[in-house]
Design a protein around this motif. Structure first.
Motif, short mmCIF file in Angstrom:
data_model
loop_
_atom_site.label_atom_id
_atom_site.label_comp_id
_atom_site.label_asym_id
_atom_site.label_seq_id
_atom_site.Cartn_x
_atom_site.Cartn_y
_atom_site.Cartn_z
N UNK A 69 0.83 -1.13 0.15
CA UNK A 69 -0.03 -0.03 -0.01
C UNK A 69 0.79 1.20 -0.17
N UNK A 70 1.94 1.19 0.87
CA UNK A 70 2.82 2.51 0.69
C UNK A 70 3.38 2.82 -0.75
N UNK A 71 3.73 1.92 -1.29
CA UNK A 71 4.19 2.04 -2.81
C UNK A 71 3.22 2.25 -3.56
N UNK A 72 1.95 1.98 -3.52
CA UNK A 72 0.98 2.44 -4.27
C UNK A 72 0.72 3.93 -3.97
N UNK A 73 0.47 4.37 -2.71
CA UNK A 73 0.61 5.83 -2.31
C UNK A 73 1.67 6.67 -2.87
N UNK A 74 3.00 6.29 -2.75
CA UNK A 74 4.05 6.88 -3.09
C UNK A 74 3.76 7.14 -4.64
N UNK A 75 3.44 6.14 -5.50
CA UNK A 75 3.23 6.08 -6.90
C UNK A 75 2.05 7.24 -7.32
N UNK A 76 1.02 7.33 -6.53
CA UNK A 76 0.09 8.26 -6.96
C UNK A 76 0.47 9.69 -6.42
N UNK A 77 1.25 9.76 -5.36
CA UNK A 77 1.68 11.02 -4.73
C UNK A 77 2.54 11.71 -6.14
N UNK A 78 3.55 11.02 -6.51
CA UNK A 78 4.47 11.16 -7.62
C UNK A 78 3.76 11.71 -8.79
N UNK A 79 2.46 10.99 -9.30
CA UNK A 79 1.77 11.63 -10.28
C UNK A 79 0.98 12.55 -10.12
N UNK A 80 0.53 12.98 -8.96
CA UNK A 80 -0.17 14.03 -8.53
C UNK A 80 0.48 15.33 -8.31
N UNK A 81 1.59 15.22 -7.31
CA UNK A 81 2.00 16.29 -6.80
C UNK A 81 2.62 17.17 -7.93
N UNK A 82 3.09 16.98 -9.06
CA UNK A 82 3.27 17.95 -10.08
C UNK A 82 2.23 18.97 -10.26
N UNK A 83 0.77 18.53 -10.20
CA UNK A 83 -0.23 19.28 -10.37
C UNK A 83 -0.62 20.21 -9.19
N UNK A 84 -0.21 20.05 -8.26
CA UNK A 84 -0.30 21.11 -7.27
C UNK A 84 0.70 22.44 -7.43
N UNK A 85 -0.11 23.56 -7.39
CA UNK A 85 0.78 24.86 -7.56
C UNK A 85 1.88 25.15 -6.81
N UNK A 86 3.04 25.72 -7.33
CA UNK A 86 4.43 25.75 -6.82
C UNK A 86 4.02 26.77 -5.61
N UNK A 87 3.15 27.64 -5.62
CA UNK A 87 2.77 28.66 -4.49
C UNK A 87 2.02 28.02 -3.31
N UNK A 88 1.61 26.55 -3.43
CA UNK A 88 1.06 26.21 -2.16
C UNK A 88 1.86 25.28 -1.37
#
Length: 189
Positions: free
Chosen positions: A170-189
């Motif tokens: 489950x931690x590997x899945x969570x890290x994979x998802x985070x790696x795909x989602x984080x680039x979509x978070x604005x740098x100002x946040x």
């Protein structure tokens, strides 16, 4: 749809934060001293704004991970903790809950009811994976990725019986998802 692990995690975090606030308040107390100061941890009043964990997840992630049935996840817990996002399912696979929360990495580290599995960096941001102490991290794990005023929390429920994903941690899945989602978070946040 809040996942069961997310509900347990929220309840445990709530209880731990209340104890942390109480302990910090008692640190500044002294009998007979009128100049004692009180120390309390600061929690943001609301979840960080600027990224909607239901609408701003890249469509490519949703398709690649075969996530379906988004269900709003809105949770408020004692101590002012809040989560705003969506729960998803992968047919016969894992179920992630993806939220913006006012819970900071320091708060997760300080909560003795959690075991921090790994400290890492995701997309240039500090992050950590953790699980509720006593639970199997192979089946239930969360990653919190630092943002201003809280974190992006991805909580993954992945029972070993799931045909598509039960053999994955489950931690590997969570890290994979985070790696795909984080680039979509604005740098100002």
């Amino acid at each position: 749809m809040a996942s069961w692990s997310g509900l347990v995690r929220g309840a445990v975090l709530g209880a731990g934060l209340i104890m942390l606030v109480s302990a910090c308040n008692s640190i500044g107390e002294s009998k007979g001293n009128t100049s004692s100061a009180s120390v309390t941890p600061t929690i943001a009043v609301d979840v960080p704004a600027g990224f909607d964990a239901c609408k701003d997840i890249p469509q490519s992630v949703i398709q690649q991970e075969q996530l379906i049935k988004p269900d709003p996840d809105t949770a408020d817990r004692p101590g002012g903790m809040k989560w705003r996002g969506c729960g998803w399912v992968q047919s016969d696979g894992y179920s992630p809950t993806i939220d913006m929360t006012n819970i900071t990495l320091a708060m997760v580290r300080a909560n003795k009811d959690f075991t921090v599995d790994e400290e890492l960096t995701v997309g240039g941001r500090a992050a950590l994976t953790s699980h509720v102490s006593g639970q199997d991290p192979h089946a239930d794990c969360a990653i919190n990725v630092e943002v201003k005023g809280g974190s992006l929390e991805i909580s993954v429920d992945n029972p070993p019986s799931r045909r598509k994903s039960g053999n994955q941690h489950a931690c590997e899945i969570a890290k994979r998802l985070a790696g795909q989602i984080v680039p979509a978070i604005p740098a100002t946040l």
